[in-house]
Design a protein around this motif. Structure first.
Motif, PDB file in Angstrom:
ATOM      1  N   PRO A 155      -9.007  -5.267  35.113  1.00  0.00           N
ATOM      2  CA  PRO A 155     -10.159  -5.251  34.542  1.00  0.00           C
ATOM      3  C   PRO A 155     -10.425  -6.351  33.563  1.00  0.00           C
ATOM      4  CG  PRO A 155      -9.209  -3.022  34.773  1.00  0.00           C
ATOM      5  CD  PRO A 155      -8.058  -3.984  34.739  1.00  0.00           C
ATOM      6  N   VAL A 156     -11.741  -6.797  33.294  1.00  0.00           N
ATOM      7  CA  VAL A 156     -11.895  -7.571  32.186  1.00  0.00           C
ATOM      8  C   VAL A 156     -12.674  -6.628  31.195  1.00  0.00           C
ATOM      9  CG1 VAL A 156     -13.477  -9.394  31.363  1.00  0.00           C
ATOM     10  CG2 VAL A 156     -12.574  -9.444  33.441  1.00  0.00           C
ATOM     11  N   ASN A 157     -12.056  -6.589  30.142  1.00  0.00           N
ATOM     12  CA  ASN A 157     -12.450  -5.509  29.040  1.00  0.00           C
ATOM     13  C   ASN A 157     -13.389  -6.005  27.984  1.00  0.00           C
ATOM     14  OD1 ASN A 157     -10.641  -3.285  29.906  1.00  0.00           O
ATOM     15  ND2 ASN A 157      -8.944  -4.227  28.644  1.00  0.00           N
ATOM     16  N   THR A 158     -14.561  -5.271  27.908  1.00  0.00           N
ATOM     17  CA  THR A 158     -15.772  -5.454  27.063  1.00  0.00           C
ATOM     18  C   THR A 158     -15.669  -4.820  25.815  1.00  0.00           C
ATOM     19  OG1 THR A 158     -17.266  -4.059  27.887  1.00  0.00           O
ATOM     20  CG2 THR A 158     -17.193  -6.418  28.891  1.00  0.00           C
ATOM     21  N   GLY A 159     -14.608  -3.699  25.803  1.00  0.00           N
ATOM     22  CA  GLY A 159     -14.358  -2.987  24.295  1.00  0.00           C
ATOM     23  C   GLY A 159     -13.234  -2.219  24.604  1.00  0.00           C
ATOM     24  N   PRO A 160     -12.986  -1.051  23.724  1.00  0.00           N
ATOM     25  CA  PRO A 160     -13.905  -0.738  22.796  1.00  0.00           C
ATOM     26  C   PRO A 160     -13.777  -1.515  21.532  1.00  0.00           C
ATOM     27  CG  PRO A 160     -11.898   0.737  22.789  1.00  0.00           C
ATOM     28  CD  PRO A 160     -11.597  -0.367  23.746  1.00  0.00           C
ATOM     29  N   GLY A 161     -14.796  -1.578  20.613  1.00  0.00           N
ATOM     30  CA  GLY A 161     -14.940  -1.776  19.539  1.00  0.00           C
ATOM     31  C   GLY A 161     -15.640  -0.697  18.636  1.00  0.00           C
ATOM     32  N   PHE A 162     -15.771  -0.767  17.279  1.00  0.00           N
ATOM     33  CA  PHE A 162     -16.335   0.336  16.509  1.00  0.00           C
ATOM     34  C   PHE A 162     -17.464  -0.268  15.716  1.00  0.00           C
ATOM     35  CE2 PHE A 162     -12.419   1.854  18.031  1.00  0.00           C
ATOM     36  CZ  PHE A 162     -12.612   3.223  18.403  1.00  0.00           C
ATOM     37  N   VAL A 163     -18.588   0.336  15.776  1.00  0.00           N
ATOM     38  CA  VAL A 163     -19.552   0.135  14.847  1.00  0.00           C
ATOM     39  C   VAL A 163     -19.604   1.181  13.648  1.00  0.00           C
ATOM     40  CG1 VAL A 163     -22.003  -0.331  14.218  1.00  0.00           C
ATOM     41  CG2 VAL A 163     -20.995  -0.973  16.480  1.00  0.00           C
ATOM     42  N   THR A 164     -19.655   0.861  12.367  1.00  0.00           N
ATOM     43  CA  THR A 164     -19.441   1.759  11.376  1.00  0.00           C
ATOM     44  C   THR A 164     -20.461   1.403  10.171  1.00  0.00           C
ATOM     45  OG1 THR A 164     -17.925   0.283   9.950  1.00  0.00           O
ATOM     46  CG2 THR A 164     -16.820   2.052  11.710  1.00  0.00           C
ATOM     47  N   LYS A 165     -20.486   1.925   9.160  1.00  0.00           N
ATOM     48  CA  LYS A 165     -21.347   1.695   8.105  1.00  0.00           C
ATOM     49  C   LYS A 165     -21.193   0.370   7.627  1.00  0.00           C
ATOM     50  CE  LYS A 165     -23.831   4.118   4.320  1.00  0.00           C
ATOM     51  NZ  LYS A 165     -23.924   5.359   3.639  1.00  0.00           N
ATOM     52  N   ASP A 166     -19.999  -0.173   7.616  1.00  0.00           N
ATOM     53  CA  ASP A 166     -19.642  -1.511   7.071  1.00  0.00           C
ATOM     54  C   ASP A 166     -20.401  -2.700   7.918  1.00  0.00           C
ATOM     55  OD1 ASP A 166     -17.989  -0.403   5.153  1.00  0.00           O
ATOM     56  OD2 ASP A 166     -16.164  -0.410   6.430  1.00  0.00           O
ATOM     57  N   ASN A 167     -20.295  -2.477   9.210  1.00  0.00           N
ATOM     58  CA  ASN A 167     -20.948  -3.623   9.817  1.00  0.00           C
ATOM     59  C   ASN A 167     -22.165  -3.199  10.675  1.00  0.00           C
ATOM     60  OD1 ASN A 167     -19.978  -1.980  12.123  1.00  0.00           O
ATOM     61  ND2 ASN A 167     -18.725  -3.364  13.086  1.00  0.00           N
ATOM     62  N   ALA A 168     -22.823  -2.175  10.294  1.00  0.00           N
ATOM     63  CA  ALA A 168     -24.039  -1.841  11.218  1.00  0.00           C
ATOM     64  C   ALA A 168     -25.212  -2.524  10.748  1.00  0.00           C
ATOM     65  CB  ALA A 168     -24.320  -0.406  10.700  1.00  0.00           C
ATOM     66  N   GLU A 169     -25.247  -3.136   9.480  1.00  0.00           N
ATOM     67  CA  GLU A 169     -26.521  -4.037   9.219  1.00  0.00           C
ATOM     68  C   GLU A 169     -26.601  -5.444  10.058  1.00  0.00           C
ATOM     69  OE1 GLU A 169     -29.887  -5.055   7.614  1.00  0.00           O
ATOM     70  OE2 GLU A 169     -28.754  -3.293   6.940  1.00  0.00           O
ATOM     71  N   GLN A 170     -25.322  -5.763  10.358  1.00  0.00           N
ATOM     72  CA  GLN A 170     -25.129  -7.044  11.276  1.00  0.00           C
ATOM     73  C   GLN A 170     -25.700  -6.655  12.593  1.00  0.00           C
ATOM     74  OE1 GLN A 170     -21.052  -7.805   9.865  1.00  0.00           O
ATOM     75  NE2 GLN A 170     -21.814  -9.791   9.597  1.00  0.00           N
ATOM     76  N   VAL A 171     -25.020  -5.669  13.133  1.00  0.00           N
ATOM     77  CA  VAL A 171     -25.432  -5.308  14.647  1.00  0.00           C
ATOM     78  C   VAL A 171     -26.587  -4.949  14.805  1.00  0.00           C
ATOM     79  CG1 VAL A 171     -24.853  -3.561  16.343  1.00  0.00           C
ATOM     80  CG2 VAL A 171     -22.900  -4.447  14.825  1.00  0.00           C
ATOM     81  N   ALA A 172     -27.332  -4.224  13.668  1.00  0.00           N
ATOM     82  CA  ALA A 172     -28.739  -3.728  13.891  1.00  0.00           C
ATOM     83  C   ALA A 172     -29.618  -5.181  14.010  1.00  0.00           C
ATOM     84  CB  ALA A 172     -29.183  -3.251  12.556  1.00  0.00           C
ATOM     85  N   LYS A 173     -29.319  -6.340  13.590  1.00  0.00           N
ATOM     86  CA  LYS A 173     -30.180  -7.439  13.934  1.00  0.00           C
ATOM     87  C   LYS A 173     -29.847  -7.691  15.240  1.00  0.00           C
ATOM     88  CE  LYS A 173     -29.860  -9.068   9.109  1.00  0.00           C
ATOM     89  NZ  LYS A 173     -29.450 -10.125   8.200  1.00  0.00           N
ATOM     90  N   LEU A 174     -28.859  -7.623  15.825  1.00  0.00           N
ATOM     91  CA  LEU A 174     -28.509  -8.064  17.401  1.00  0.00           C
ATOM     92  C   LEU A 174     -29.258  -6.981  18.180  1.00  0.00           C
ATOM     93  CD1 LEU A 174     -24.791  -9.122  16.890  1.00  0.00           C
ATOM     94  CD2 LEU A 174     -26.827 -10.655  17.390  1.00  0.00           C
ATOM     95  N   ALA A 175     -29.044  -5.646  17.751  1.00  0.00           N
ATOM     96  CA  ALA A 175     -29.683  -4.675  18.420  1.00  0.00           C
ATOM     97  C   ALA A 175     -31.076  -4.841  18.824  1.00  0.00           C
ATOM     98  CB  ALA A 175     -29.510  -3.205  17.880  1.00  0.00           C
ATOM     99  N   GLU A 176     -32.062  -5.285  17.572  1.00  0.00           N
ATOM    100  CA  GLU A 176     -33.373  -5.569  17.681  1.00  0.00           C
ATOM    101  C   GLU A 176     -33.648  -6.867  18.722  1.00  0.00           C
ATOM    102  OE1 GLU A 176     -34.563  -6.700  13.731  1.00  0.00           O
ATOM    103  OE2 GLU A 176     -34.044  -4.700  13.142  1.00  0.00           O
ATOM    104  N   ALA A 177     -32.725  -7.810  18.933  1.00  0.00           N
ATOM    105  CA  ALA A 177     -32.868  -8.777  19.853  1.00  0.00           C
ATOM    106  C   ALA A 177     -32.491  -8.170  21.117  1.00  0.00           C
ATOM    107  CB  ALA A 177     -31.886  -9.876  19.571  1.00  0.00           C
ATOM    108  N   GLY A 178     -32.006  -7.133  21.532  1.00  0.00           N
ATOM    109  CA  GLY A 178     -31.643  -6.764  22.864  1.00  0.00           C
ATOM    110  C   GLY A 178     -30.466  -6.936  23.380  1.00  0.00           C
ATOM    111  N   THR A 179     -29.482  -7.374  22.569  1.00  0.00           N
ATOM    112  CA  THR A 179     -28.078  -8.006  22.986  1.00  0.00           C
ATOM    113  C   THR A 179     -26.965  -6.871  22.698  1.00  0.00           C
ATOM    114  OG1 THR A 179     -27.687  -9.335  21.114  1.00  0.00           O
ATOM    115  CG2 THR A 179     -29.011 -10.192  22.881  1.00  0.00           C
TER     116      THR A 179
END
Length: 326
Positions: free
Chosen positions: A301-325
């Protein structure tokens, strides 16, 4: 999209790994976009998942597939149905339409085996995604794109154990989904405590909140909840509030609401399988296969995860989530 340069770089590396110092088939191939790349000839690919309409997780998968289609100049159609029988019918329709490739998630592999077999017999390349990795190769798919649910579950269990959870409620939202069972089992292996499953229906989130609330009120020893879906996570968050429990909450997969809850400290973490890639990479791989007979993964398999989103990186991920990616 912001991911495109990264993914194209990945594709270049994957194409080059097929070359050997002694030459042979594929030795002269190059990444798309280079002077020596094979000319793209268009194509039509069908993406068929077990995701229901309006599911935020699968919307991101769809975004990834459509972005890849636009990038490579190929036609991509997306359809989802949580009923395995109806999903099989969608696969059969794609076969009858003689598409150039099929992407399919296998929450219930046995129910899809016959239809996928028809696609393979018709010499239509199949890439499986998200779930059903254990059956992918046996069914004749050229590769699987997703995460190891066992590994992801063990990672979640380790983090919950570190947070002090001793009795965990694992909320299963799709009956018969083998991947969800693997997540719960993985968490059970590393938690070192008790893991109890609670069956709910993802199509009835109010009932999810009610059932989780009732469980937390009736069993005060439950001090952790693991959701396996972002919408269920939000419902479980509401249940923890309603019950007055002090249970710690974690989830699999992302949505804007989940990321906001992580930022606010209402959810400890989310296990991120980067579902955008589960849409984008299969279209990339099928395009490479159609135009240059490249295969990826070497049977693994080609693995896409797992990674972990925590309070430390949530702000960065939030901007990407808004873009739908994300």
């Amino acid at each position: 999209m912001r991911r495109t340069p990264i993914v194209l770089a990945l594709v270049g590396v994957l194409a080059l790994t097929g070359c050997s110092s002694s030459g042979g088939e594929g030795a002269q191939s190059a990444a798309p976009g280079s002077a020596a790349a094979p000319a793209a000839s268009g194509g039509s690919f069908a993406v068929i998942t077990h995701g229901g309409a309006g599911d935020a997780f699968w919307d991101v998968v769809k975004n990834g597939a459509e972005a890849a289609g636009k990038q490579y100049g190929v036609k991509v159609t997306y359809q989802g149905d949580g009923d395995p029988a109806k999903q099989s019918q969608l696969i059969d329709q794609a076969v009858s339409q003689k598409v150039d490739g099929i992407v399919v998630s296998m929450a219930n592999p046995d129910a899809l085996k016959e239809s996928i077999g028809k696609a393979v017999a018709a010499r239509i390349p199949v890439v499986t995604i998200n779930s059903g990795a254990d059956s992918s190769k046996a069914f004749g798919a050229i590769t699987h794109v997703g995460q190891s649910e066992d590994v992801a579950g063990r990672g979640a269990g380790e983090q919950l154990k570190a947070a002090g959870v001793t009795k965990l409620l694992c909320v299963v939202h799709e009956a018969g989904n083998v991947g969800l069972d693997q997540r719960c089992k993985g968490a059970e292996q590393t938690l070192g405590g008790t893991v109890e499953r609670l069956q709910v229906d993802v199509a009835n989130l109010a009932d999810v909140t009610s059932k989780v609330t009732a469980k937390l009120q009736s069993d005060k020893q439950v001090n952790g909840v693991l959701a396996l879906n972002p919408a269920v996570a939000v419902a479980a968050r509401d249940a923890i509030r309603d019950s007055g429990a002090q249970a710690k909450l974690a989830t699999f997969d992302l949505s804007g609401d989940v990321v906001a809850a992580i930022k606010d400290g209402e959810i400890l973490f989310a296990v991120d399988q980067q579902q955008y890639l589960q849409g984008y990479l299969p279209i990339t791989f099928l395009t490479l296969y159609k135009d240059n007979l490249n295969t990826v993964g070497g049977g693994l398999p080609v693995n896409t995860g797992p990674g972990f989103v925590t309070k430390d990186n949530a702000e960065q991920v939030a901007k990407l989530a808004e873009a739908g990616t994300r």
